[in-house]
Design a protein around this motif. Sequence first.
Motif, mmCIF file in Angstrom:
data_model
loop_
_atom_site.group_PDB
_atom_site.id
_atom_site.type_symbol
_atom_site.label_atom_id
_atom_site.label_comp_id
_atom_site.label_asym_id
_atom_site.label_seq_id
_atom_site.Cartn_x
_atom_site.Cartn_y
_atom_site.Cartn_z
ATOM 1 N N HIS A 98 -165.977 -35.256 -21.441
ATOM 2 C CA HIS A 98 -165.192 -35.266 -20.208
ATOM 3 C C HIS A 98 -163.905 -34.457 -20.357
ATOM 4 C CE1 HIS A 98 -167.846 -37.889 -18.076
ATOM 5 N NE2 HIS A 98 -167.678 -38.913 -18.893
ATOM 6 N N ALA A 99 -163.334 -34.451 -21.557
ATOM 7 C CA ALA A 99 -162.128 -33.656 -21.788
ATOM 8 C C ALA A 99 -162.404 -32.178 -21.550
ATOM 9 C CB ALA A 99 -161.607 -33.883 -23.206
ATOM 10 N N TYR A 100 -163.557 -31.698 -21.998
ATOM 11 C CA TYR A 100 -163.891 -30.294 -21.771
ATOM 12 C C TYR A 100 -164.096 -29.999 -20.287
ATOM 13 C CZ TYR A 100 -164.123 -28.687 -26.579
ATOM 14 O OH TYR A 100 -163.787 -28.302 -27.855
ATOM 15 N N SER A 101 -164.709 -30.912 -19.561
ATOM 16 C CA SER A 101 -164.882 -30.716 -18.120
ATOM 17 C C SER A 101 -163.533 -30.665 -17.419
ATOM 18 C CB SER A 101 -165.742 -31.838 -17.535
ATOM 19 O OG SER A 101 -167.046 -31.822 -18.083
ATOM 20 N N GLU A 102 -162.636 -31.572 -17.798
ATOM 21 C CA GLU A 102 -161.295 -31.573 -17.222
ATOM 22 C C GLU A 102 -160.542 -30.292 -17.571
ATOM 23 O OE1 GLU A 102 -159.318 -35.125 -18.499
ATOM 24 O OE2 GLU A 102 -160.921 -36.416 -17.744
ATOM 25 N N ALA A 103 -160.814 -29.769 -18.772
ATOM 26 C CA ALA A 103 -160.136 -28.547 -19.210
ATOM 27 C C ALA A 103 -160.530 -27.358 -18.339
ATOM 28 C CB ALA A 103 -160.458 -28.273 -20.674
ATOM 29 N N VAL A 104 -161.814 -27.233 -18.012
ATOM 30 C CA VAL A 104 -162.236 -26.142 -17.135
ATOM 31 C C VAL A 104 -161.597 -26.289 -15.758
ATOM 32 C CG1 VAL A 104 -164.194 -24.930 -16.101
ATOM 33 C CG2 VAL A 104 -164.409 -25.913 -18.386
ATOM 34 N N ASP A 105 -161.567 -27.507 -15.246
ATOM 35 C CA ASP A 105 -160.914 -27.757 -13.956
ATOM 36 C C ASP A 105 -159.438 -27.375 -14.011
ATOM 37 O OD1 ASP A 105 -163.273 -28.740 -12.910
ATOM 38 O OD2 ASP A 105 -162.741 -30.855 -13.244
ATOM 39 N N TYR A 106 -158.794 -27.655 -15.155
ATOM 40 C CA TYR A 106 -157.371 -27.357 -15.272
ATOM 41 C C TYR A 106 -157.124 -25.849 -15.289
ATOM 42 C CZ TYR A 106 -152.587 -27.150 -16.869
ATOM 43 O OH TYR A 106 -151.252 -26.856 -16.962
ATOM 44 N N VAL A 107 -157.970 -25.102 -15.987
ATOM 45 C CA VAL A 107 -157.843 -23.641 -15.960
ATOM 46 C C VAL A 107 -157.927 -23.140 -14.523
ATOM 47 C CG1 VAL A 107 -158.957 -21.474 -16.604
ATOM 48 C CG2 VAL A 107 -158.690 -23.276 -18.305
ATOM 49 N N SER B 247 -157.250 -24.732 -11.828
ATOM 50 C CA SER B 247 -156.081 -25.155 -11.041
ATOM 51 C C SER B 247 -154.880 -24.236 -11.293
ATOM 52 C CB SER B 247 -155.715 -26.607 -11.345
ATOM 53 O OG SER B 247 -155.125 -26.741 -12.631
ATOM 54 N N ILE B 248 -154.675 -23.802 -12.538
ATOM 55 C CA ILE B 248 -153.579 -22.876 -12.832
ATOM 56 C C ILE B 248 -153.825 -21.529 -12.158
ATOM 57 C CG2 ILE B 248 -152.495 -21.498 -14.649
ATOM 58 C CD1 ILE B 248 -152.517 -23.782 -16.474
ATOM 59 N N ASP C 70 -152.971 -22.153 -8.519
ATOM 60 C CA ASP C 70 -151.555 -22.430 -8.263
ATOM 61 C C ASP C 70 -150.681 -21.193 -8.477
ATOM 62 O OD1 ASP C 70 -152.272 -25.021 -7.752
ATOM 63 O OD2 ASP C 70 -151.565 -25.826 -9.662
ATOM 64 N N GLU C 71 -151.020 -20.398 -9.475
ATOM 65 C CA GLU C 71 -150.192 -19.232 -9.809
ATOM 66 C C GLU C 71 -150.790 -17.921 -9.293
ATOM 67 O OE1 GLU C 71 -147.254 -19.485 -10.953
ATOM 68 O OE2 GLU C 71 -147.385 -21.651 -11.303
ATOM 69 N N ALA C 72 -151.868 -18.020 -8.515
ATOM 70 C CA ALA C 72 -152.502 -16.846 -7.913
ATOM 71 C C ALA C 72 -152.773 -15.763 -8.968
ATOM 72 C CB ALA C 72 -151.641 -16.295 -6.775
ATOM 73 N N ILE C 73 -153.404 -16.167 -10.077
ATOM 74 C CA ILE C 73 -153.711 -15.237 -11.159
ATOM 75 C C ILE C 73 -155.037 -14.529 -10.858
ATOM 76 C CG2 ILE C 73 -154.165 -14.990 -13.624
ATOM 77 C CD1 ILE C 73 -152.496 -17.502 -14.090
ATOM 78 N N ASP C 74 -154.982 -13.225 -10.762
ATOM 79 C CA ASP C 74 -156.171 -12.414 -10.482
ATOM 80 C C ASP C 74 -156.894 -12.150 -11.800
ATOM 81 O OD1 ASP C 74 -158.082 -10.684 -9.580
ATOM 82 O OD2 ASP C 74 -156.709 -9.008 -9.203
ATOM 83 N N CYS C 75 -157.888 -12.997 -12.130
ATOM 84 C CA CYS C 75 -158.549 -12.886 -13.444
ATOM 85 C C CYS C 75 -160.062 -12.992 -13.351
ATOM 86 C CB CYS C 75 -157.991 -13.946 -14.395
ATOM 87 S SG CYS C 75 -158.290 -15.646 -13.868
ATOM 88 N N ASP C 76 -160.617 -12.767 -12.145
ATOM 89 C CA ASP C 76 -162.079 -12.718 -11.973
ATOM 90 C C ASP C 76 -162.764 -14.026 -12.360
ATOM 91 O OD1 ASP C 76 -161.531 -9.992 -11.464
ATOM 92 O OD2 ASP C 76 -161.885 -9.465 -13.560
#
Length: 425
Positions: free
Chosen positions: A96-105, A107-108, A111-117
């Motif tokens: 579950h930590a890994y699933s949350e980690a992908v979700d967190y990436v 979200s950033i 939130d920060e409008a990062i153009d990273c494909d």
Amino acid sequence: MKLESFWQATAPVFSGAAGGDLPKKTEVVVVGGGFTGLSAAYNLALAGVDVVVLEAGEILSQASGRNGGQCNAGVAQNFSSLVDSIGLEQASIYYHAYSEAVDYVQSIVKDEAIDCDLIRTGKLKLASKARHFSSLVKTYELLRRTVDSQVELINASQIRDEIGSDAFHGGLLQKNGGQMHMGKFGVGLAQAAVNKGAVIHANTPVTGLQQVDGHRYRVSTARGEIDAGRVLLATGTSDKGPFSWFQRRIVPVGSFIIATAPLSAEQVQKTFVHNRTYVTSLNIGNYFRTTVDNRLIFGGRARFAISSPTSDVRSGSVLRQGLRELFPPLADVNIDYCWGGLVDMTADRLPRAGEHEGLFYSMGYSGHGTQMSVYMGKVMAALVTDQPVSNPWQRSHWAAMPGYFGKPWFLPVAGLYYKAKDKVC
């Protein structure tokens, strides 16, 4: 063929590194300008904490900018094997930590409008041998019953609907996996941290750490010293600097990657039908994915060696041959980039994060670190500032590897072992 990381070569220029003298004092020093360090700095600055990042080279110059571009849910190990070794409850926490980690990436990025494909089209583990499929079946049944009801099993008769190759005998699809341009993401994350108030000093290797009191350390560099209220080590496989305690617990293992010239749209559609991230089931197998400009990023252990220009070229030849064997229609495609990097491997392939002698640390992602390093930056920012947070990788004891003092003398032997295992298993 360029001997450099595709992600680094095609990333925007990071212009936010600080110039001038180092500050004499700060609340937190973060050592390392990869995803862990940048994420920690971003979260600390977001909370109003005075934070300075010290990076020995340029940001993203190591694993964060030299990986295969995958950002997947799921643990690094086979889940059923992990359950057998540590129990279902603990293995489920890690999953579950890994699933949350992908979700967190994600979200950033939002939130920060990062153009990273960034896209999330799932990870497909491919059975390289017919007998490997039974292991995937066991893992599928356990995952579906316990931690991931969305996982999907693809049998041999269906696998051609997923991958344009006759080399595979089925697959296991974890639908929450993703992929992105690592350089674009990293530069965006670094710029977001600076925008929030973090200070990043590149080309500033740490040469000394002297404990003053409790968590307070005097951090030495060739450019001066900083009195740090707290220090977070996000150094990965660093074999230089005053990190000997950690170096005895982390093995640097080379991983090598090639990037092809752009394929035609037809080649991509026929070969990589749903544009997923892919990994094969061999011990010395391959991982691959495409890019937005239709290149194939194709990597693997290739050779059990440390990355260097000579080693990268030799490994690139091995990878090119592997690509030809798996995808004969792509045999003549040009290779535009070839590079290597170091995976910070632990003995059990599980990360470690916590505190040692007043130093905070998070490392040992073992080849599955893109998502977890970013996530752990957030976790460590909370730990460093005494905020309540769940740390999935806290252990009461982290033993050094017997006979190991930071130089991986045993890698050639390990390579021979896994090659032999792949032949008979």
